[in-house]
Design a protein around this motif. Sequence first.
Motif, mmCIF file in Angstrom:
data_model
loop_
_atom_site.group_PDB
_atom_site.id
_atom_site.type_symbol
_atom_site.label_atom_id
_atom_site.label_comp_id
_atom_site.label_asym_id
_atom_site.label_seq_id
_atom_site.Cartn_x
_atom_site.Cartn_y
_atom_site.Cartn_z
ATOM 1 N N PHE A 27 -1.049 -31.076 58.575
ATOM 2 C CA PHE A 27 -2.350 -31.595 58.164
ATOM 3 C C PHE A 27 -2.567 -32.976 58.770
ATOM 4 O O PHE A 27 -1.616 -33.679 59.107
ATOM 5 C CB PHE A 27 -2.442 -31.680 56.638
ATOM 6 N N SER A 28 -3.839 -33.354 58.878
ATOM 7 C CA SER A 28 -4.207 -34.662 59.427
ATOM 8 C C SER A 28 -5.037 -35.445 58.421
ATOM 9 O O SER A 28 -5.849 -34.871 57.693
ATOM 10 C CB SER A 28 -5.015 -34.495 60.718
ATOM 11 N N PHE A 29 -4.817 -36.768 58.405
ATOM 12 C CA PHE A 29 -5.622 -37.671 57.584
ATOM 13 C C PHE A 29 -6.274 -38.724 58.471
ATOM 14 O O PHE A 29 -6.426 -39.886 58.088
ATOM 15 C CB PHE A 29 -4.746 -38.314 56.501
ATOM 16 N N ASN A 30 -6.664 -38.288 59.663
ATOM 17 C CA ASN A 30 -7.366 -39.152 60.597
ATOM 18 C C ASN A 30 -8.693 -39.610 59.987
ATOM 19 O O ASN A 30 -9.189 -39.026 59.020
ATOM 20 C CB ASN A 30 -7.606 -38.385 61.901
ATOM 21 N N GLY A 31 -9.287 -40.638 60.576
ATOM 22 C CA GLY A 31 -10.499 -41.224 60.014
ATOM 23 C C GLY A 31 -11.673 -40.284 59.884
ATOM 24 O O GLY A 31 -12.572 -40.514 59.074
ATOM 25 N N ASN A 32 -11.702 -39.207 60.673
ATOM 26 C CA ASN A 32 -12.845 -38.291 60.609
ATOM 27 C C ASN A 32 -12.603 -37.089 59.703
ATOM 28 O O ASN A 32 -13.476 -36.232 59.572
ATOM 29 C CB ASN A 32 -13.222 -37.800 62.010
ATOM 30 N N LYS A 33 -11.443 -37.020 59.079
ATOM 31 C CA LYS A 33 -11.123 -35.846 58.255
ATOM 32 C C LYS A 33 -11.715 -35.966 56.855
ATOM 33 O O LYS A 33 -12.125 -37.032 56.416
ATOM 34 C CB LYS A 33 -9.603 -35.659 58.181
ATOM 35 N N ILE A 34 -11.718 -34.839 56.146
ATOM 36 C CA ILE A 34 -12.354 -34.777 54.834
ATOM 37 C C ILE A 34 -11.649 -35.693 53.835
ATOM 38 O O ILE A 34 -12.267 -36.268 52.944
ATOM 39 C CB ILE A 34 -12.408 -33.307 54.349
ATOM 40 N N ILE A 35 -10.335 -35.837 53.986
ATOM 41 C CA ILE A 35 -9.537 -36.840 53.273
ATOM 42 C C ILE A 35 -8.865 -37.694 54.332
ATOM 43 O O ILE A 35 -8.179 -37.172 55.209
ATOM 44 C CB ILE A 35 -8.466 -36.187 52.381
ATOM 45 N N THR A 36 -9.076 -39.003 54.281
ATOM 46 C CA THR A 36 -8.519 -39.863 55.314
ATOM 47 C C THR A 36 -7.666 -40.963 54.712
ATOM 48 O O THR A 36 -7.952 -41.458 53.626
ATOM 49 C CB THR A 36 -9.619 -40.494 56.172
ATOM 50 N N ALA A 37 -6.615 -41.307 55.433
ATOM 51 C CA ALA A 37 -5.834 -42.490 55.102
ATOM 52 C C ALA A 37 -6.084 -43.568 56.149
ATOM 53 O O ALA A 37 -5.383 -44.572 56.194
ATOM 54 C CB ALA A 37 -4.339 -42.146 55.037
ATOM 55 N N GLY A 38 -7.083 -43.338 57.008
ATOM 56 C CA GLY A 38 -7.283 -44.208 58.155
ATOM 57 C C GLY A 38 -6.346 -43.834 59.278
ATOM 58 O O GLY A 38 -6.250 -44.499 60.300
ATOM 59 N N GLY A 39 -5.664 -42.723 59.116
ATOM 60 C CA GLY A 39 -4.632 -42.239 60.030
ATOM 61 C C GLY A 39 -3.619 -41.469 59.204
ATOM 62 O O GLY A 39 -3.738 -41.358 57.987
ATOM 63 N N GLY A 40 -2.618 -40.940 59.864
ATOM 64 C CA GLY A 40 -1.562 -40.250 59.133
ATOM 65 C C GLY A 40 -1.691 -38.746 59.167
ATOM 66 O O GLY A 40 -2.708 -38.174 59.577
ATOM 67 N N GLY A 41 -0.616 -38.097 58.733
ATOM 68 C CA GLY A 41 -0.571 -36.649 58.670
ATOM 69 C C GLY A 41 0.519 -36.217 57.727
ATOM 70 O O GLY A 41 1.192 -37.046 57.096
ATOM 71 N N ALA A 42 0.708 -34.918 57.604
ATOM 72 C CA ALA A 42 1.757 -34.384 56.738
ATOM 73 C C ALA A 42 2.239 -33.059 57.282
ATOM 74 O O ALA A 42 1.450 -32.266 57.809
ATOM 75 C CB ALA A 42 1.256 -34.224 55.308
ATOM 76 N N LEU A 43 3.529 -32.833 57.141
ATOM 77 C CA LEU A 43 4.142 -31.543 57.452
ATOM 78 C C LEU A 43 4.638 -30.956 56.147
ATOM 79 O O LEU A 43 5.331 -31.632 55.381
ATOM 80 C CB LEU A 43 5.303 -31.721 58.428
ATOM 81 N N VAL A 44 4.272 -29.701 55.875
ATOM 82 C CA VAL A 44 4.620 -29.077 54.602
ATOM 83 C C VAL A 44 5.343 -27.759 54.840
ATOM 84 O O VAL A 44 5.143 -27.089 55.858
ATOM 85 C CB VAL A 44 3.370 -28.839 53.736
ATOM 86 N N SER A 45 6.176 -27.397 53.877
ATOM 87 C CA SER A 45 6.923 -26.144 53.964
ATOM 88 C C SER A 45 7.504 -25.821 52.591
ATOM 89 O O SER A 45 7.684 -26.706 51.751
ATOM 90 C CB SER A 45 8.059 -26.258 54.988
ATOM 91 N N ASP A 46 7.819 -24.546 52.387
ATOM 92 C CA ASP A 46 8.563 -24.144 51.197
ATOM 93 C C ASP A 46 10.063 -24.165 51.447
ATOM 94 O O ASP A 46 10.849 -23.925 50.527
ATOM 95 C CB ASP A 46 8.128 -22.741 50.746
#
Length: 406
Positions: free
Chosen positions: A215-234
């Motif tokens: 996932f991305s939290f770039n400035g144009n995304k629906i949820i933003t941190a001003g940048g950043g991302g996340a990798l998720v897994s079970d």
Amino acid sequence: MAAFDSRSIGDALARRAGILLFSGRGQDTPQPRQRLHLSPPHLAGGELATLSQTLSSGWIAPAGPMPAAFERAVAETTGFAHAAAVASGTAALHLAYRVLGVERGDEVWTQSLTFVATIAPAVQMGARPRFLDVAAESWTLDPNVLETQLRAAARRGRLPRAVVPVDLYGQSCDLDAILAVCGRWGVPVLCDSAEALGALYRGRPVGKGAALAAFSFNGNKIITAGGGGALVSDDPALIARARHLANQAKEVAPHYQHETTGYSYGLSSVLAAVGLAQITTLQARVAARREVFARYAAGLSGLPGLSLMPEPEWGHATRWLSVIQLDPRRFGTTPETVRRALESANIESRPVWKPLHMQPAFRGIRCHGDGLSNQLFERGLCLPSGAMSAEEQERVIAVLRSCCRG
């Protein structure tokens, strides 16, 4: 030294934003309308509180309570058991390729209709990309094309190291079909969900079921941190390995010990604080984006040759971006002419992603399928989709209707 003139600086900043401030001069000068951006950052209102908490705690680096709290929130939101918060969505994809064991000479498959970041880290690692077409019902990876290509690859004895479907513009891919096809040959699936936080697939969070999702939290995304991302897994081992690599692959030792090389990919506490404040507003933002899409659907109805991005019955898209297709013969105007007309009205729009097989960086690599990706690029246009009033959105609709010559 010249005197500090706050009014001059304010005027300059306002001009850059496309706003003419009242100065007592030129009162009859027409004021340019404020620019409508494609997907501007949208503050939730609680960011100052979480930022203040972070700064007061003294934690600034990618460590401490705030990144951990943000990871827990991301895991809960996405439905995955484990999450690693990192510097960008691209960093999340890079780490995913590393933990999946992608090596030089391996093949990595993805849809051609996507942003370059989907495949760039794998190519930089020495992998060979294969581009597949998308399905008309979703504009995401076509499971039928994938199955045909995997069957042929199995006969050649050269299966891909990973398949990477993209949840495009906030719409989920047909993940169950993709997982079923890949499962027959034991090929892991990594979802590039950078654009789709908050989307649902058959009632579950987007990406859920894949080995990994980014996932991305770039400035144009629906949820933003001003940048950043996340990798998720079970799979806890995959996320533990990703965290290790994101922290320069430092081993447990009194000195700096490295069995392999890693990256400085951790998410700072400051950005994590912004993301934590934002993520609580996700459902409201999804509802607002879908409302924007619904207003476009109503306001543009009846225009010949104009259609909007479809939503298959198995998906609930965020409508991160509202996207239209224009058939020039029926609409009477090309998408580029419409884009220029919007720009003249101080409204940002953009063609859909230029397919990767058409990019100079991947010259000579074809797209397997029926050519739908090409058509969507030639006819597609992304419209302003962020926090807009109905009146602001009407500006966009009015320009589009005025361009129709069909």
